[in-house]
Design a protein around this motif. Structure first.
Motif, short mmCIF file in Angstrom:
data_model
loop_
_atom_site.label_atom_id
_atom_site.label_comp_id
_atom_site.label_asym_id
_atom_site.label_seq_id
_atom_site.Cartn_x
_atom_site.Cartn_y
_atom_site.Cartn_z
N ALA A 1 0.83 -1.21 0.00
CA ALA A 1 0.00 0.00 0.00
C ALA A 1 0.87 1.26 0.00
N GLU A 2 1.91 1.27 0.83
CA GLU A 2 2.79 2.44 0.93
C GLU A 2 3.47 2.72 -0.41
N LEU A 3 3.93 1.68 -1.08
CA LEU A 3 4.63 1.87 -2.35
C LEU A 3 3.71 2.44 -3.41
N PHE A 4 2.51 1.89 -3.52
CA PHE A 4 1.60 2.36 -4.56
C PHE A 4 1.08 3.77 -4.23
N LEU A 5 0.89 4.07 -2.96
CA LEU A 5 0.52 5.44 -2.58
C LEU A 5 1.62 6.42 -2.96
N ALA A 6 2.85 6.06 -2.69
CA ALA A 6 3.97 6.94 -2.99
C ALA A 6 4.09 7.20 -4.48
N ARG A 7 3.57 6.30 -5.29
CA ARG A 7 3.67 6.45 -6.73
C ARG A 7 2.37 6.91 -7.36
N GLY A 8 1.48 7.47 -6.52
CA GLY A 8 0.34 8.19 -7.03
C GLY A 8 -0.94 7.41 -7.24
N TRP A 9 -0.99 6.18 -6.82
CA TRP A 9 -2.19 5.38 -7.01
C TRP A 9 -3.22 5.67 -5.92
N ARG A 10 -4.47 5.40 -6.21
CA ARG A 10 -5.53 5.37 -5.21
C ARG A 10 -5.51 3.98 -4.60
N VAL A 11 -5.43 3.89 -3.26
CA VAL A 11 -5.17 2.62 -2.60
C VAL A 11 -6.22 2.32 -1.55
N GLY A 12 -6.79 1.13 -1.61
CA GLY A 12 -7.70 0.65 -0.58
C GLY A 12 -6.92 -0.16 0.44
N ILE A 13 -6.93 0.31 1.68
CA ILE A 13 -6.19 -0.34 2.77
C ILE A 13 -7.22 -0.99 3.69
N TYR A 14 -7.41 -2.28 3.53
CA TYR A 14 -8.45 -2.98 4.28
C TYR A 14 -7.83 -4.11 5.10
N ASP A 15 -8.37 -4.29 6.31
CA ASP A 15 -7.77 -5.25 7.23
C ASP A 15 -8.81 -5.67 8.26
N VAL A 16 -8.60 -6.83 8.85
CA VAL A 16 -9.48 -7.29 9.93
C VAL A 16 -9.35 -6.39 11.16
N ASP A 17 -8.26 -5.63 11.24
CA ASP A 17 -8.03 -4.65 12.30
C ASP A 17 -8.27 -3.25 11.73
N PRO A 18 -9.50 -2.72 11.82
CA PRO A 18 -9.81 -1.44 11.17
C PRO A 18 -9.04 -0.26 11.75
N ALA A 19 -8.72 -0.30 13.03
CA ALA A 19 -7.96 0.80 13.63
C ALA A 19 -6.56 0.88 13.03
N ALA A 20 -5.94 -0.27 12.86
CA ALA A 20 -4.60 -0.29 12.25
C ALA A 20 -4.67 0.12 10.79
N ALA A 21 -5.73 -0.27 10.09
CA ALA A 21 -5.89 0.16 8.70
C ALA A 21 -6.06 1.67 8.61
N ALA A 22 -6.85 2.23 9.52
CA ALA A 22 -7.06 3.68 9.54
C ALA A 22 -5.75 4.41 9.84
N GLU A 23 -4.95 3.85 10.73
CA GLU A 23 -3.66 4.46 11.05
C GLU A 23 -2.74 4.46 9.84
#
Length: 257
Positions: free
Chosen positions: A21-43
């Protein structure tokens, strides 16, 4: 540089998922960050205007549908990364049945759910389903029996869907790393005998970089769908492809000692 391209990553709050997610964000993509731990995903998504975060238990097909509608709307998705996975290592009979079942539910059912629910959003030329596999899928691994079996299922599913969906313009690929320095390996893979033999030589960033290469690779006629990650894995994959089963069994047995 910005991009209108989009990628959704499951299990994206930590480890390989987060690095991707970090790599694709850094290169300008729109990224969906989804996880069973929503607080960690939000962070992980905090302060990123091109990031969307939320809860996703990959075992639940309904949650997949909600997440995909939230992230894609009525539009398309360029890349879906089936990354979420769990690991319990050790002698087979010393792992409780709930842990065996959880590996199957997350590592296999979760990938099937992602593929099935993501299909309609990837149905445009160039769409890519990218599954996280493992070198443990090449031959059954002592102390990683069920985990390796789940990754062998992912490997087979990747091969089948790559053929089945090619007429729709959807590519299906897998990344095949050896052990990666993530919490899953350092905490839950400590009883895997081959970790001591082979070591942990890959980082999450190595796998993320491989994901980037797969997304942007050019098609090569007759090339299979699996992409080995790291020198160790490439050597093991090359050797296992040309050696008979008895020789592969011998090598695996020695590594497991």
């Amino acid at each position: 540089m910005t991009s209108s391209r989009s990628i959704l990553v499951s299990g994206a709050a930590r480890g390989i998922g987060r690095a991707t997610a970090e790599l694709f964000l850094a290169r300008g993509w729109r990224v969906g960050i989804y996880d069973v731990d929503p607080a960690a995903a939000a962070e992980a998504a905090a302060g990123r205007d091109r990031a969307v975060a939320g809860a996703l238990d990959v075992r639940d097909a309904g949650q997949w549908r909600s997440v995909l509608r939230e992230f894609c709307g009525d539009g398309r998705l360029d890349v879906l990364v089936n990354n979420a996975g769990v690991l319990s290592s050790g002698p087979f009979t010393e792992i409780d049945l709930d842990s065996h079942r959880r590996m199957v539910d997350v590592n296999v059912t979760g990938v099937v759910n992602g593929a099935a629910e993501g299909h309609r959003f990837l149905r445009s030329p160039g769409g890519l389903l990218l599954n996280l596999c493992s070198a443990s899928s090449m031959y059954g691994q002592p102390t990683l029996a069920t985990y390796g079996a789940t990754k062998a299922a992912v490997r087979s599913l990747t091969e089948a869907l790559d053929i089945e969906w090619q007429g729709e313009g959807i590519r299906v690929r897998s990344l095949v790393p050896l052990f990666v320095a993530t919490e899953m390996v350092t905490r839950d893979g400590v009883r895997a005998s081959s970790v001591a033999s082979l070591g942990v030589r890959l980082t999450p960033e190595d796998v993320a970089a491989a994901a980037w290469r797969v997304v942007h690779e050019r098609g090569v006629p007759l090339r299979g769908p699996h992409r080995a990650v790291g020198r160790q894995t490439k050597v093991l994959a090359a050797v296992s492809a040309v050696t008979p089963d008895w020789a592969n069994r011998l090598v695996v047995g020695r590594l497991a000692r």
